[in-house]
Motif scaffolding. Structure first.
Motif, short mmCIF file in Angstrom:
data_model
loop_
_atom_site.label_atom_id
_atom_site.label_comp_id
_atom_site.label_asym_id
_atom_site.label_seq_id
_atom_site.Cartn_x
_atom_site.Cartn_y
_atom_site.Cartn_z
N ARG B 155 0.83 -1.20 0.00
CA ARG B 155 0.00 0.00 0.00
C ARG B 155 0.87 1.26 0.00
O ARG B 155 0.64 2.19 -0.76
CB ARG B 155 -0.92 -0.01 1.23
CG ARG B 155 -1.95 1.11 1.23
CD ARG B 155 -2.79 1.11 2.50
NE ARG B 155 -1.98 1.31 3.68
CZ ARG B 155 -1.67 0.38 4.55
NH1 ARG B 155 -2.13 -0.86 4.39
NH2 ARG B 155 -0.92 0.65 5.59
N GLU B 156 1.89 1.26 0.85
CA GLU B 156 2.72 2.46 0.97
C GLU B 156 3.63 2.66 -0.23
O GLU B 156 4.07 3.77 -0.51
CB GLU B 156 3.53 2.39 2.28
CG GLU B 156 2.64 2.66 3.49
CD GLU B 156 3.21 2.13 4.79
OE1 GLU B 156 4.41 1.76 4.81
OE2 GLU B 156 2.46 2.07 5.77
N ALA B 221 -8.79 4.14 7.25
CA ALA B 221 -8.11 4.38 5.98
C ALA B 221 -7.54 3.08 5.40
O ALA B 221 -7.49 2.90 4.18
CB ALA B 221 -6.99 5.40 6.18
N ILE B 222 -7.11 2.18 6.29
CA ILE B 222 -6.59 0.87 5.84
C ILE B 222 -7.72 0.06 5.20
O ILE B 222 -7.56 -0.54 4.14
CB ILE B 222 -6.00 0.09 7.04
CG1 ILE B 222 -4.90 0.90 7.72
CG2 ILE B 222 -5.57 -1.31 6.65
CD1 ILE B 222 -3.57 0.85 7.08
N VAL B 223 -8.87 0.09 5.86
CA VAL B 223 -10.03 -0.64 5.33
C VAL B 223 -10.41 -0.06 3.98
O VAL B 223 -10.71 -0.80 3.03
CB VAL B 223 -11.23 -0.57 6.31
CG1 VAL B 223 -12.41 -1.35 5.77
CG2 VAL B 223 -10.84 -1.07 7.69
N ASP B 224 -10.38 1.27 3.88
CA ASP B 224 -10.79 1.92 2.62
C ASP B 224 -9.90 1.51 1.45
O ASP B 224 -10.40 1.37 0.32
CB ASP B 224 -10.77 3.44 2.79
CG ASP B 224 -11.96 3.93 3.62
OD1 ASP B 224 -12.99 3.22 3.60
OD2 ASP B 224 -11.85 4.97 4.25
N VAL B 225 -8.61 1.31 1.70
CA VAL B 225 -7.73 0.89 0.61
C VAL B 225 -8.12 -0.52 0.13
O VAL B 225 -8.18 -0.79 -1.07
CB VAL B 225 -6.25 0.93 1.05
CG1 VAL B 225 -5.36 0.29 -0.01
CG2 VAL B 225 -5.82 2.37 1.29
N GLU B 226 -8.43 -1.39 1.08
CA GLU B 226 -8.83 -2.75 0.68
C GLU B 226 -10.16 -2.70 -0.09
O GLU B 226 -10.36 -3.45 -1.06
CB GLU B 226 -8.95 -3.65 1.93
CG GLU B 226 -7.73 -3.59 2.86
CD GLU B 226 -6.88 -4.84 2.89
OE1 GLU B 226 -6.72 -5.46 1.83
OE2 GLU B 226 -6.36 -5.19 3.97
N LEU B 227 -11.05 -1.79 0.33
CA LEU B 227 -12.33 -1.66 -0.38
C LEU B 227 -12.09 -1.12 -1.79
O LEU B 227 -12.75 -1.55 -2.75
CB LEU B 227 -13.27 -0.71 0.38
CG LEU B 227 -13.75 -1.21 1.74
CD1 LEU B 227 -14.53 -0.11 2.46
CD2 LEU B 227 -14.60 -2.46 1.59
#
Lengths: 271, 499
Positions: B155-156, B221-227
């Protein structure tokens, strides 16, 4: 989504909104409510659906500006959108033919009472409606109610319109005058409490629709807990309508104040 | 040998894996100490809801930890994983420094690796099955930390890879609820080529990942990236939609949906039904956490209020109780107390959560059970009456049963009580499906292998089936349901063509 197609001021603090929501318009039944949110930081607030128009795909909501969140909704104008709108939620009113219905509405509670009066009338009942407000200016939906009522009695606290007195006074007169089979009362909690006490005296089955605090409105949080017949019920999924004679109104009145301090702080901008 | 095992072996036999195994002698691998998670100091983190406690591993720490893994011929860790991740493969990619390949491996099996790396109880799943735990009586390879490392690295890095998706088959399926079960289901179905729509009643996608688990453990924000990944794969999301209410299942069938996965969760909070429980100031953990996590009531600019107590009692001993009591500290409680009827050993919460709670200053009042809440003059909760308990014989769960000590009752001053004693299945969806077979615990009855319900085109998984479990078990259900729904629909459509 959720576009406001019409906004109308009904009284000093009460507004009517007609909102585009075709699926809710199609599936809603009298007694159902929606939860809505204004802005990305908005609170989830429950509002009973007053009416719907299948052709236009709209629902009607009536809201009183009583605090931060209802105030934000009241500031929206025709053409603007409500950020989030979900429903229909809650159990629908049990509508059937019983004979004579006494419908009691107080203040902005007249709005959620409207679809129930309409439905009872359409089901073939005689409907006598008592509408109460503090004064003439605050009385809403009188014409609409007349359309579906065999008789409308208006009561005002100050006597500026209709008769001077409380809703219970108008109601008791009807009860003494003729046989009432069922009663439905919607308004401020304190009004519903006294309507319940009155009809209990005369042994008339009575439904009320509760306006408790809610967050999700789908049974998840339990903020809307109310004691009915000694058992804890969730207003959002078990209600919002309950047998008025079984409700612990004193507990409910207290629970409505659960966030009063926080809400006062929010109003004055000191969270 | 199953296809999955064959694939694992093929991967393990790749030249680079063989060489990597030989590169470091096993005794050297064994000698390395298990890595410690980097954490924000307790006195610093307990002031803000939005500081994530665990900071993750550095690349050096991750590679060193990865080199502890023996790359076993028969990796038992995989058996402990509800979604059967090829654990040695992703770990060996980390050892080799190929972090993006490690992340891609995770995504073959899991729709939410960055989430699982944070909230899975690895100590009860993959890590308990690790060679180190099983055979060496040593601390297991930190599989969870490594999973998180790989997902965070990807992600990063900004080089987020989208898993391969089969060409669209035009068949529409729906998932009800947008928590881990449904997201996992959706991730697999979209890979198989279906048109997948996830319906959510709330205004945010993510279910318990958003309304339940706090920011300090799982940032939104972590969940949003997976979504976002799922969206990029083609999954559609419909929020503010209560299936059965906004539209009925029949309406959805008319729109072409052929099969449904019910992952609507265990939304209904349990209460103890003791006197005073409806006093102001007593609430469910669901209410408290939803106000803070979903509605951001702790932030200045949110319109949603939350009660900020000085003396907060949280009832329960599970992860939700830990989340609630640690949230109370962050919202300014002077005393944050956990009241649990058994002893610390029997607590269902993860060891890590209990440790973190203790470090942050939570008071543990074990072997105590509330029997009544008492009000002050304003009608708000002011005291809780506690029945002191002792441990008796083991009960059905194998834990020693708490029994009241006669006469040992005392009172404790509190201004908020948060009840976190579990949840029951949300009845909204089952109420809309009269033909659906339910268990006596109000969960949906399914075939445990296929996750199919008594209505053939309906599958179910997660807490609506289990009644209250973990993110990863829900995800495992979603995967199994996807596999069997795929088979069901393939057979159904093949049958049509043959007719």
């Amino acid at each position: 989504m959720n576009k406001i197609v019409e906004k109308k001021q009904l009284s000093e603090n009460v507004f009517k909104f007609v909102v585009e929501a075709p699926m809710i318009a199609r599936s809603r039944k009298p007694g159902n409510f929606v939860i809505l949110r204004v802005g990305s930081k908005g609170e989830r607030i429950p509002l009973t659906i007053v009416n719907s128009d299948l052709e236009k795909g709209t629902i009607t909501l009536i809201v009183q500006n009583v605090g931060l969140s209802s105030g934000k909704l009241c500031q929206l104008n025709q053409g603007e959108e409500i950020t989030d709108l979900v429903g229909p939620l809650g159990k629908a009113t049990h509508i059937h033919k019983v004979g004579t219905i006494l419908a009691l509405g107080g203040g902005v509670g007249i709005a959620p009472l409207y679809p129930i009066v309409e439905a009872f009338k359409k089901a073939g009942n005689r409907v006598i409606t008592v509408l109460a407000a503090r004064n003439r200016e605050l009385l809403i939906l009188e014409e609409e109610m007349r359309q579906w009522s065999d008789e409308v009695i208006v009561m005002t606290d100050d006597g500026s319109y209709g008769r001077k007195g409380l809703v219970t006074e108008g109601a008791e007169e009807v009860i003494k005058r003729e046989k009432v089979d069922e009663c439905v009362a919607i308004g401020p909690a304190i009004m519903m409490k006294f309507c319940a006490l009155l009809t209990k005296k005369y042994n008339i089955p009575t439904q009320v629709s509760l306006n408790t605090i809610m967050v999700d409105g789908t049974g998840m949080c339990g903020a809307c807990r109310v004691t009915v017949n000694g058992e804890t019920k969730f207003t959002c999924v078990d209600g919002p309508e309950f047998n008025a004679h079984q409700i612990d109104f004193d507990e409910m009145l207290k629970r409505l104040q659960a966030y009063k301090r926080e809400e006062d702080q929010a109003r004055t901008g000191k969270k | 040998m199953t296809a999955a095992k064959e694939k694992q072996q093929q991967e393990r036999n790749q030249e680079w894996r063989t060489e990597l195994r030989k590169a470091v002698p096993n005794k050297d691998r064994l000698a390395i100490e298990r890595v410690k998670m980097n954490e924000v100091e307790p006195h610093e983190r307990n002031k803000s809801q939005n500081i994530e406690v665990n900071r993750g591993l550095t690349p050096e720490q991750a590679q060193r930890e990865a080199s502890r893994c023996m790359d076993c011929a028969n990796p038992t860790c995989i058996e402990g994983c509800p979604v059967s991740i090829d654990i040695p493969r992703f770990i060996k990619y980390i050892e080799r420094g190929q972090f993006l390949n490690a992340a891609a491996t995770l995504k073959e099996f899991s729709a939410l690796p960055a989430v699982c790396g944070r909230v899975c109880p690895q100590e009860k799943q993959c890590e308990i099955k690790c060679f180190y735990t099983q055979k060496m009586k040593k601390a297991p390879v930190a599989i969870g930390y490594l999973e998180r490392f790989a997902a965070d690295y990807e992600r990063e890095s900004g080089k987020i890879q989208i898993p391969d998706v089969a060409p669209g088959n035009g068949i529409k399926v729906a998932a009800i609820g947008s928590g881990p079960a449904s997201l996992s289901f959706a991730g697999d179905m979209i890979k198989f080529g279906y048109e997948v729509t996830v319906f959510e009643a709330l205004h945010e996608i993510g279910g318990v990942l958003k309304y339940g688990i706090p920011e300090f453990r799982l940032p939104n924000a972590i969940v949003d990236v997976e979504l976002e990944n799922l969206k990029n794969m083609g999954v559609r999301f419909e929020k503010n939609f209560v299936v059965g209410r906004t539209a009925t299942f029949d309406d959805l069938k008319e729109l072409g949906y052929e099969c449904f996965f019910i992952g609507s969760g265990a939304g209904l909070p349990n209460f103890m039904n003791i006197p005073g429980e409806n006093l102001n100031g007593v609430m469910s953990s669901n209410e408290y956490l939803t106000r803070v996590n979903l509605m951001a009531a702790n932030q200045e600019d949110s319109d949603t209020p939350v009660l900020r107590g000085k003396k907060v009692a949280v009832i329960g001993g599970g992860n939700t109780a830990m989340d609630a009591v640690r949230t109370a500290i962050r919202l300014g409680a002077e005393k944050a107390m956990l009241i649990y009827r058994r002893s610390r050993e029997e607590m269902p919460a993860r060891v890590e959560e209990v440790k973190h709670a203790e470090e942050e200053g939570v008071e543990f009042h074990n072997l105590a059970n509330p029997i009544e809440y008492l009000a002050n003059a304003e009608g708000r909760v002011a005291k809780v009456r506690l029945q002191r308990m002792q441990l008796g014989e083991p009960d059905a769960s194998g834990r020693r049963r708490p029994v009241p000590i006669e006469g040992a009752i005392d009172e404790m001053d509190i201004d908020i009580a948060i009840v976190a004693i579990g949840v029951s299945p949300n009845p909204l969806i089952p109420a809309c499906l009269p033909g659906l077979k339910m268990t006596r615990w109000h969960t949906i009855e399914v075939n445990e292998e296929t996750m199919q319900t008594s209505i053939p085109e309906f599958f179910a998984g997660g807490d609506i089936v289990r009644g209250g479990a973990t993110v990863i078990l829900a995800m495992g259900d979603g995967r199994r349901a996807a596999a069997s729904m795929h088979k069901y629909l393939t057979d159904k459509h093949a049958g049509k063509e043959n007719k």
